[in-house]
Design a protein around this motif. Structure first.
Motif, PDB file in Angstrom:
ATOM      1  N   ILE A 173       0.866  -1.191   0.000  1.00 13.86           N
ATOM      2  CA  ILE A 173       0.000   0.000   0.000  1.00 13.86           C
ATOM      3  C   ILE A 173       0.896   1.232   0.000  1.00 13.86           C
ATOM      4  N   TYR A 174       1.936   1.206   0.834  1.00 16.04           N
ATOM      5  CA  TYR A 174       2.814   2.368   0.981  1.00 16.04           C
ATOM      6  C   TYR A 174       3.869   2.409  -0.113  1.00 16.04           C
TER       7      TYR A 174
ATOM      8  N   SER B  77       3.873   1.392  -3.035  1.00 12.02           N
ATOM      9  CA  SER B  77       3.422   1.618  -4.409  1.00 12.02           C
ATOM     10  C   SER B  77       3.148   3.098  -4.686  1.00 12.02           C
ATOM     11  N   LEU B  78       3.256   3.954  -3.657  1.00 13.33           N
ATOM     12  CA  LEU B  78       2.947   5.375  -3.857  1.00 13.33           C
ATOM     13  C   LEU B  78       4.180   6.129  -4.380  1.00 13.33           C
TER      14      LEU B  78
END
Lengths: 249, 320
Positions: free
Chosen positions: B130-131, B133-134
């Protein structure tokens, strides 16, 4: 559905002319007003008349000073409206866990379905342009809709079927149109003025384009100021010579 | 980035829970005789409780938590959605394993154990993605975030299993678990050192010049922000921790999640074998200290991460 749709031929978006934007914030105010009462509203503010008002705006106007490397050239002030760029391959759509954030297949507009949004804010984290602002009161993410409730609204005159920000701009620094059609007025404008993408290194392929400021004329401001310092020459006319003598006493 | 307590609590506690489930599952898959029934059930229960508390805490971060079920729908594109699906699926083999333990189903324990281990690892992997991929947050978008989340989950799991072993177990596994915790702690410390060096180097990719596209005319300086007060962006993305506190907090985190657990593990080999109370106290201190260290580490993970949108507000570099 947060998978991106296949690329559409129609790519509605804005072209913003940084050469003539005067930084009056009329676009931002018109946007706030339309969208507060429009189909996607309201855009509530927290503590609007208090010490620290906080609220959602879809459009924000920055002001920058650009200082050239050559020190003799004057610095340039650039007013810079910032809003959703309706990117072709944005992460703000694909990170959404619920399908609330989506890109329309027919015209490429990026929207949030308020009824599906859970307010996790991941889409705002994924946007490098700061296009999305979260509303604490509504518990959902808010963003520019490209005034989708205006541009297709057949009860409005055809001229009025443009985003509120474009209608409001007093210097016509904002243009709306189909950037997927190479013959459209906006596409020609971008081609003429070499319009560019913001942060192309992110790879989101923004649809909105910015037109660069034209080079400033140099060499006029500095000599004019220098000339003012030189003593005036009164020797040419007897009247001026007399005035100079009287005033110099 | 604004360090939201609900999210920090979620990643830490559910990380410990899935780490615990992973370790129990691996032990049962390797040899069902390694853990006695009581200890295995206690570990499964604590793992499920930790994972559930963590997931419940993550709901507090949502603006519309009653719609959270919708987050299970977009697993084809969204890591957050995948994380939700994986987290819920993991409960199935965990409960199945508990049922099998109660019914002495020997051979099936191995295969269900292997399945649970895979699901637990997958869940923590999804949380990390989640993190990582930012692309907008350089401190998260790098190769150290995924191994970091996995290792810290393993550390959390091993200290809590060590404590359970001292409390309700036979004590046979104590040396093994203490050693595992110490190795995890050392690996976490090494990884975190590399991570902090990477983050401190900053991000040369995006600048105010590339953000505005005005770099061709010269250097860009923000002279007037669009608003006089804070807005959502400056509150959420503009949170940046003062550097001197960061250095101090990093040291405190290292002491808590690495030094104290390693010390405790060493003591576990020295303490008299018969003294259950001393071993329990030793393991308890290690577990609490590692978990507290994990909280500080995760808080720093958010508080020190800079978002590229702040370039529009005049941030000169993305360095932490």
């Amino acid at each position: 559905m947060t998978m991106l749709p296949p690329p559409s031929t129609k790519k509605l978006g804005l072209v913003i002319d940084l050469d003539i934007c005067v930084g009056c914030h009329a676009c931002a105010v018109a946007c706030k007003e339309w969208n507060d009462g429009g189909q996607f509203g309201p855009l509530p503010d927290e503590n609007p008349y208090g010490r620290e008002p906080l609220g959602v705006w879809f459009n924000r106007v920055h002001t920058y000073e650009v200082e050239p490397e050559e020190k003799h050239k004057p610095a340039m002030t650039v007013h810079f409206p910032r809003s959703c760029l309706h990117c072709e391959t944005p992460d703000c759509v694909t990170v959404c866990p619920t399908g609330a954030s989506y890109k329309r297949a027919e015209d490429g507009i990026v929207l949030v379905d308020d009824a599906k949004c859970i307010g996790c804010q991941l889409c705002a984290w994924a946007c490098p342009y700061g296009a999305r602002e979260y509303s604490e009161q509504r518990g959902t993410m808010q963003k520019c809709t490209l005034c989708v409730d205006r541009i297709y609204n057949e009860t409005l005159d055809e001229y009025d079927r443009q985003p509120a920000c474009v209608m409001a701009c007093p210097t016509r620094a904002r243009h709306f149109g189909d950037l997927g059609d190479p013959d459209s007025a906006v596409s020609k404008l971008v081609a003429d003025r070499v319009g560019y993408d913001l942060m192309p290194e992110m790879g989101y392929r923004p649809v909105n384009k910015y037109l660069p400021p034209r080079p400033r004329q140099t060499g006029c401001a500095a000599p004019a100021a220098a000339a003012a310092e030189e003593p005036a020459d009164f020797s040419a006319s007897p009247l001026l010579r007399w005035m100079d003598r009287i005033l110099s006493r | 980035m604004h360090p939201a307590l609900s999210v920090i609590f979620f990643t830490v506690i559910s990380g410990c829970g899935y780490g615990l489930l992973f370790l129990v599952a691996v032990l049962l898959a390797l040899g069902p005789q390694l853990l006695d029934q009581r200890e295995a059930l206690a570990a499964l229960a604590l793992g499920v409780v930790f994972a559930s508390i963590g997931l419940a805490s993550s709901l507090l971060h949502l603006g519309q938590p009653q719609r959270a079920w919708r987050a299970l729908s977009q697993w084809r594109s969204s890591w957050l959605s995948r994380e939700g699906v994986a987290a819920l699926i993991t409960f199935a083999p965990a409960l199945a394993l508990a049922w099998l333990l109660c019914h002495d189903a020997g051979p099936a324990l191995r295969s269900v154990g292997a399945l649970l281990a895979a699901c637990a690892a997958l869940t923590v992997g999804c949380t990390a993605r989640i993190y990582s991929s930012l692309k907008t947050i350089p401190a998260w978008h790098n190769a150290l975030v995924l191994p970091g989340y996995l290792l810290f989950a393993l550390l959390g799991g091993s200290v809590w299993l060590w404590l359970l072993d001292a409390l309700v177990g036979t004590g046979r596994l104590l040396p093994l678990l203490a050693l595992a915790a110490a190795v995890c702690a050392a690996l976490c410390a090494a990884l975190k050192r590399d991570y902090w060096m990477l983050v401190d180097r900053g991000d040369p990719v995006s600048t105010p010049e590339s953000a505005t596209g005005l770099g061709r005319f010269g250097s860009v300086r923000s002279v007037e922000a669009p608003h006089t007060e804070e807005n959502y962006l400056t509150r959420e993305m503009g949170f940046a921790l003062a550097r001197k506190h960061a250095t101090r907090l990093r040291v405190i985190a290292l002491v808590l999640f690495a030094c104290l657990p390693v010390l405790g593990a060493t003591l576990a080999f020295v303490l008299p074998e018969k003294s259950v109370a001393l071993h329990t106290l030793d393991a308890l201190i290690a577990a609490l200290s590692a978990t507290a260290g994990l909280f500080i580490e995760r808080w720093l993970f958010f508080a020190q991460a800079r978002h590229r949108v702040m370039l529009y507000y005049g941030a000169r570099t993305n360095s932490a």
